[in-house]
Design a protein around this motif. Structure first.
Motif, mmCIF file in Angstrom:
data_model
loop_
_atom_site.group_PDB
_atom_site.id
_atom_site.type_symbol
_atom_site.label_atom_id
_atom_site.label_comp_id
_atom_site.label_asym_id
_atom_site.label_seq_id
_atom_site.Cartn_x
_atom_site.Cartn_y
_atom_site.Cartn_z
ATOM 1 N N UNK A 118 42.204 41.899 40.212
ATOM 2 C CA UNK A 118 43.063 41.537 39.749
ATOM 3 C C UNK A 118 44.334 42.473 40.558
ATOM 4 N N UNK A 119 43.910 43.818 40.538
ATOM 5 C CA UNK A 119 44.603 44.506 40.516
ATOM 6 C C UNK A 119 45.882 44.561 42.386
ATOM 7 N N UNK A 120 44.302 43.890 43.227
ATOM 8 C CA UNK A 120 44.380 43.347 44.081
ATOM 9 C C UNK A 120 45.668 41.892 44.299
ATOM 10 N N UNK A 121 45.327 41.317 44.134
ATOM 11 C CA UNK A 121 46.343 40.635 43.576
ATOM 12 C C UNK A 121 47.416 40.376 42.890
ATOM 13 N N UNK A 122 48.142 41.236 41.920
ATOM 14 C CA UNK A 122 49.414 41.975 41.292
ATOM 15 C C UNK A 122 49.438 43.031 42.263
ATOM 16 N N UNK A 123 49.319 43.220 43.329
ATOM 17 C CA UNK A 123 50.239 44.283 44.665
ATOM 18 C C UNK A 123 50.554 43.008 45.501
ATOM 19 N N UNK A 124 49.492 41.435 45.909
ATOM 20 C CA UNK A 124 50.106 40.681 46.530
ATOM 21 C C UNK A 124 50.975 39.943 45.891
#
Length: 124
Positions: free
Chosen positions: A115-121
């Motif tokens: 989820x953090x990776x998605x939020x960053x992207x």
């Protein structure tokens, strides 16, 4: 992590969703949704699917263990499997509860990282 590893083993072994569904009794749709990240599975369902891979292509379970960790994990997995086979029912059920709780923790941490990776992207 488990989803990608499962998919990797299934692909490497050339196992179809249809064959896996037939041997496990888990619907083809359920398996497909799990593999595509549209659905989660319980620890029990994941184990059923891993054992289905093993029945269809012996050695799949070892592949799964190797892909999850380093080369040492295979030896540990096989030693653990022998140990588990020797447990009485009460001890096995205790072990299963602890293992299920740990897998849930690992899964939740992986979901948070994803989820953090998605939020960053999305933010970039």
């Amino acid at each position: 992590m488990f989803r990608q590893t499962f998919k990797k083993v299934k692909t490497k072994r050339g196992i179809t969703g249809k064959a896996l569904s037939q041997i496990t009794g888990i619907s083809e749709n359920h398996i497909s949704e799990f593999l595509n990240g549209k659905r989660d599975v319980t620890t029990e369902k994941l184990w059923e699917m891993i054992m289905g891979l093993e029945k269809l292509s012996p050695g799949s379970k070892q592949d799964f263990a190797e892909f999850i960790g380093d080369g040492q994990s295979l030896k540990v997995t096989l030693d653990l499997e022998r140990t588990v086979q020797e447990l009485d029912v009460k001890d096995f059920l205790q072990l299963w509860q602890v293992a299920s709780e740990r897998m849930t923790e690992i899964y939740q941490v992986n979901q948070q990282h994803h989820q953090q990776k998605q939020d960053l992207s999305i933010a970039s």
